[in-house]
Motif scaffolding. Sequence first.
Motif, PDB file in Angstrom:
ATOM      1  N   ILE A  11       0.845  -1.191   0.000  1.00 11.28           N
ATOM      2  CA  ILE A  11       0.000   0.000   0.000  1.00 11.28           C
ATOM      3  C   ILE A  11       0.880   1.241   0.000  1.00 11.28           C
ATOM      4  CG2 ILE A  11      -0.215  -0.074   2.535  1.00 11.28           C
ATOM      5  CD1 ILE A  11      -3.070   1.096   2.145  1.00 11.28           C
ATOM      6  N   GLY A  12       0.448   2.275  -0.715  1.00  3.09           N
ATOM      7  CA  GLY A  12       1.217   3.512  -0.794  1.00  3.09           C
ATOM      8  C   GLY A  12       0.427   4.692  -0.277  1.00  3.09           C
ATOM      9  N   GLY A  13       1.153   5.696   0.210  1.00  2.66           N
ATOM     10  CA  GLY A  13       0.528   6.933   0.660  1.00  2.66           C
ATOM     11  C   GLY A  13       1.584   7.998   0.879  1.00  2.66           C
ATOM     12  N   VAL A  14       1.131   9.222   1.088  1.00  2.00           N
ATOM     13  CA  VAL A  14       2.072  10.301   1.364  1.00  2.00           C
ATOM     14  C   VAL A  14       2.541  10.203   2.817  1.00  2.00           C
ATOM     15  CG1 VAL A  14       1.260  11.910  -0.405  1.00  2.00           C
ATOM     16  CG2 VAL A  14       0.126  11.868   1.827  1.00  2.00           C
ATOM     17  N   PRO A  15       3.798  10.579   3.088  1.00  2.00           N
ATOM     18  CA  PRO A  15       4.322  10.491   4.462  1.00  2.00           C
ATOM     19  C   PRO A  15       3.902  11.716   5.273  1.00  2.00           C
ATOM     20  CG  PRO A  15       6.051  11.201   2.969  1.00  2.00           C
ATOM     21  CD  PRO A  15       4.837  10.948   2.112  1.00  2.00           C
ATOM     22  N   GLU A  16       2.599  11.843   5.465  1.00  2.29           N
ATOM     23  CA  GLU A  16       2.051  13.013   6.149  1.00  2.29           C
ATOM     24  C   GLU A  16       1.142  12.581   7.286  1.00  2.29           C
ATOM     25  OE1 GLU A  16       0.254  15.494   3.151  1.00  2.29           O
ATOM     26  OE2 GLU A  16       2.114  15.638   1.993  1.00  2.29           O
ATOM     27  N   HIS A  17       0.780  13.537   8.127  1.00  2.00           N
ATOM     28  CA  HIS A  17       0.015  13.297   9.350  1.00  2.00           C
ATOM     29  C   HIS A  17      -1.336  12.632   9.099  1.00  2.00           C
ATOM     30  CE1 HIS A  17       0.141  17.314   7.721  1.00  2.00           C
ATOM     31  NE2 HIS A  17      -1.033  17.608   8.186  1.00  2.00           N
ATOM     32  N   PHE A  18      -1.920  12.825   7.921  1.00  2.93           N
ATOM     33  CA  PHE A  18      -3.186  12.171   7.586  1.00  2.93           C
ATOM     34  C   PHE A  18      -3.083  10.649   7.714  1.00  2.93           C
ATOM     35  CE2 PHE A  18      -3.423  16.170   5.245  1.00  2.93           C
ATOM     36  CZ  PHE A  18      -4.713  16.583   5.535  1.00  2.93           C
ATOM     37  N   ASN A  19      -1.896  10.130   7.465  1.00  2.00           N
ATOM     38  CA  ASN A  19      -1.708   8.676   7.402  1.00  2.00           C
ATOM     39  C   ASN A  19      -1.105   8.070   8.663  1.00  2.00           C
ATOM     40  OD1 ASN A  19      -2.812   8.132   4.841  1.00  2.00           O
ATOM     41  ND2 ASN A  19      -0.970   8.942   3.833  1.00  2.00           N
ATOM     42  N   LEU A  20      -1.071   8.813   9.751  1.00  2.00           N
ATOM     43  CA  LEU A  20      -0.511   8.272  10.983  1.00  2.00           C
ATOM     44  C   LEU A  20      -1.263   7.028  11.459  1.00  2.00           C
ATOM     45  CD1 LEU A  20       1.549   8.483  13.264  1.00  2.00           C
ATOM     46  CD2 LEU A  20      -0.062   9.949  14.490  1.00  2.00           C
ATOM     47  N   ALA A  21      -2.568   6.975  11.213  1.00  2.00           N
ATOM     48  CA  ALA A  21      -3.360   5.815  11.639  1.00  2.00           C
ATOM     49  C   ALA A  21      -2.821   4.521  11.017  1.00  2.00           C
ATOM     50  CB  ALA A  21      -4.831   6.005  11.276  1.00  2.00           C
ATOM     51  N   TRP A  22      -2.328   4.593   9.780  1.00  2.00           N
ATOM     52  CA  TRP A  22      -1.748   3.404   9.147  1.00  2.00           C
ATOM     53  C   TRP A  22      -0.488   2.974   9.900  1.00  2.00           C
ATOM     54  CZ3 TRP A  22      -4.409   0.764   5.606  1.00  2.00           C
ATOM     55  CH2 TRP A  22      -5.421   1.440   4.913  1.00  2.00           C
ATOM     56  N   TYR A  23       0.345   3.946  10.226  1.00  2.00           N
ATOM     57  CA  TYR A  23       1.576   3.638  10.959  1.00  2.00           C
ATOM     58  C   TYR A  23       1.249   2.984  12.301  1.00  2.00           C
ATOM     59  CZ  TYR A  23       5.665   4.447  13.903  1.00  2.00           C
ATOM     60  OH  TYR A  23       6.700   4.286  14.779  1.00  2.00           O
ATOM     61  N   LEU A  24       0.262   3.510  13.000  1.00  2.00           N
ATOM     62  CA  LEU A  24      -0.084   2.975  14.314  1.00  2.00           C
ATOM     63  C   LEU A  24      -0.586   1.536  14.227  1.00  2.00           C
ATOM     64  CD1 LEU A  24      -1.879   6.083  15.893  1.00  2.00           C
ATOM     65  CD2 LEU A  24       0.474   5.310  16.291  1.00  2.00           C
ATOM     66  N   THR A  25      -1.439   1.263  13.246  1.00  2.00           N
ATOM     67  CA  THR A  25      -1.965  -0.101  13.104  1.00  2.00           C
ATOM     68  C   THR A  25      -0.880  -1.078  12.657  1.00  2.00           C
ATOM     69  OG1 THR A  25      -2.799   0.513  10.903  1.00  2.00           O
ATOM     70  CG2 THR A  25      -4.383   0.541  12.710  1.00  2.00           C
ATOM     71  N   LEU A  26       0.051  -0.611  11.838  1.00  2.00           N
ATOM     72  CA  LEU A  26       1.178  -1.453  11.445  1.00  2.00           C
ATOM     73  C   LEU A  26       2.086  -1.728  12.638  1.00  2.00           C
ATOM     74  CD1 LEU A  26       1.921   0.248   8.032  1.00  2.00           C
ATOM     75  CD2 LEU A  26       1.500  -2.190   8.311  1.00  2.00           C
ATOM     76  N   LYS A  27       2.379  -0.691  13.408  1.00  2.00           N
ATOM     77  CA  LYS A  27       3.241  -0.823  14.581  1.00  2.00           C
ATOM     78  C   LYS A  27       2.651  -1.808  15.595  1.00  2.00           C
ATOM     79  CE  LYS A  27       5.457   1.974  18.167  1.00  2.00           C
ATOM     80  NZ  LYS A  27       5.521   3.325  18.789  1.00  2.00           N
ATOM     81  N   ASN A  28       1.316  -1.793  15.682  1.00  2.00           N
ATOM     82  CA  ASN A  28       0.631  -2.680  16.630  1.00  2.00           C
ATOM     83  C   ASN A  28       0.501  -4.118  16.129  1.00  2.00           C
ATOM     84  OD1 ASN A  28       0.283  -0.532  18.365  1.00  2.00           O
ATOM     85  ND2 ASN A  28      -1.808  -0.074  17.678  1.00  2.00           N
ATOM     86  N   GLY A  29       0.903  -4.357  14.887  1.00  2.00           N
ATOM     87  CA  GLY A  29       0.846  -5.715  14.339  1.00  2.00           C
ATOM     88  C   GLY A  29      -0.565  -6.199  14.052  1.00  2.00           C
ATOM     89  N   GLU A  30      -1.485  -5.260  13.806  1.00  2.00           N
ATOM     90  CA  GLU A  30      -2.896  -5.644  13.658  1.00  2.00           C
ATOM     91  C   GLU A  30      -3.173  -6.406  12.363  1.00  2.00           C
ATOM     92  OE1 GLU A  30      -5.736  -2.524  14.786  1.00  2.00           O
ATOM     93  OE2 GLU A  30      -4.075  -1.495  15.798  1.00  2.00           O
ATOM     94  N   TYR A  31      -2.413  -6.119  11.309  1.00  2.00           N
ATOM     95  CA  TYR A  31      -2.632  -6.829  10.040  1.00  2.00           C
ATOM     96  C   TYR A  31      -2.020  -8.235  10.113  1.00  2.00           C
ATOM     97  CZ  TYR A  31      -3.629  -2.028   8.857  1.00  2.00           C
ATOM     98  OH  TYR A  31      -4.140  -0.753   8.883  1.00  2.00           O
ATOM     99  N   LYS A  32      -0.859  -8.322  10.726  1.00  2.00           N
ATOM    100  CA  LYS A  32      -0.206  -9.631  10.871  1.00  2.00           C
ATOM    101  C   LYS A  32      -1.055 -10.575  11.718  1.00  2.00           C
ATOM    102  CE  LYS A  32       4.513  -8.339   9.841  1.00  2.00           C
ATOM    103  NZ  LYS A  32       5.895  -8.149  10.318  1.00  2.00           N
ATOM    104  N   ALA A  33      -1.792 -10.008  12.658  1.00  2.00           N
ATOM    105  CA  ALA A  33      -2.691 -10.830  13.483  1.00  2.00           C
ATOM    106  C   ALA A  33      -3.799 -11.460  12.649  1.00  2.00           C
ATOM    107  CB  ALA A  33      -3.298  -9.979  14.599  1.00  2.00           C
ATOM    108  N   GLN A  34      -4.060 -10.855  11.474  1.00  2.00           N
ATOM    109  CA  GLN A  34      -5.057 -11.392  10.535  1.00  2.00           C
ATOM    110  C   GLN A  34      -4.385 -12.086   9.344  1.00  2.00           C
ATOM    111  OE1 GLN A  34      -8.330 -11.360  11.202  1.00  2.00           O
ATOM    112  NE2 GLN A  34      -7.857 -10.355  13.148  1.00  2.00           N
TER     113      GLN A  34
END
Length: 285
Positions: free
Chosen positions: A6-29
């Motif tokens: 997945i791609g996106g701009v490295p801006e504050h709008f996309n912090l939610a993606w970083y947080l969910t990745l950091k938490n391992g939420e996708y790997k859990a699925q």
Amino acid sequence: MKTIKIGGVPEHFNLAWYLTLKNGEYKAQDINLRWEDYHGGTGQMNKALRKGDIDMAVILTEGIIKDIVEGNPSKIVQIFVQSPLIWGIHVAHDSKFKSIDDLKGKRAAISRYGSGSHLMAYINAENNNWNLDEDLKFEVIQDLEGAVKALTNGDADYFMWEKFTTKPLVDDKIFKCVDYCPTPWPCFVIAVRNEFLESNEEDVKTILDIINNTTIEFKDIPSIDKTIANRYNQKLKDVQEWLSLTEWSQDIINETTVNKVQNELMDLDIMKKRKDYNQIVKILK
């Protein structure tokens, strides 16, 4: 585990993606979601979707709609940010230009043709009753760093980019902001390549469920304003203002909005044809 890019701009709008990745939420699925920063914005992501370099993108609404109409084999599956994007209109800090009127007929720095900075230059011109054939000139600068060089060196005269992303450059007296131009529609959507979507719809829905659970409660995350300020080199009061103006969404983009974008781009003569709603949007059941 399935790898999805997945791609996106490295801006504050996309912090939610970083947080969910950091938490391992996708790997859990059982999903290995790989995030790619695209400093060149929407035009660069459109190319990546077309080439298959990424499967999904968090991308400007007007830019992806135009590119889908022009052959990008992708569909919009959801709005990501409902509120408009507030584009700052910037000149070099020591520029002689002081108002929007001074920029009529001058050179706009754009990341790419078909990018948000390109399309919004037309909308800004229309808002100010400029002649779209005579009063718009463009210099391609690739990204924000290229814009700094172009404006500083006098290779371009003004540059449109998201207000809060460029605020540190204004604070540091590299840019001067002379006006603002908000988008007349929701600013960011999530798009997926058709080929990928056809065989991975359940995984896409899982990804949307995870990110939506975070954006619903994003503003309630403890000290989120301080986190954003530190991560994106923003002043706390600017982040707090941005948070007050920004609304995430978990909804499908409706036909009225898609038609509004297409009508605007057709009126500006930067899109030569249109597509039906179901050719642009995929409603996931």
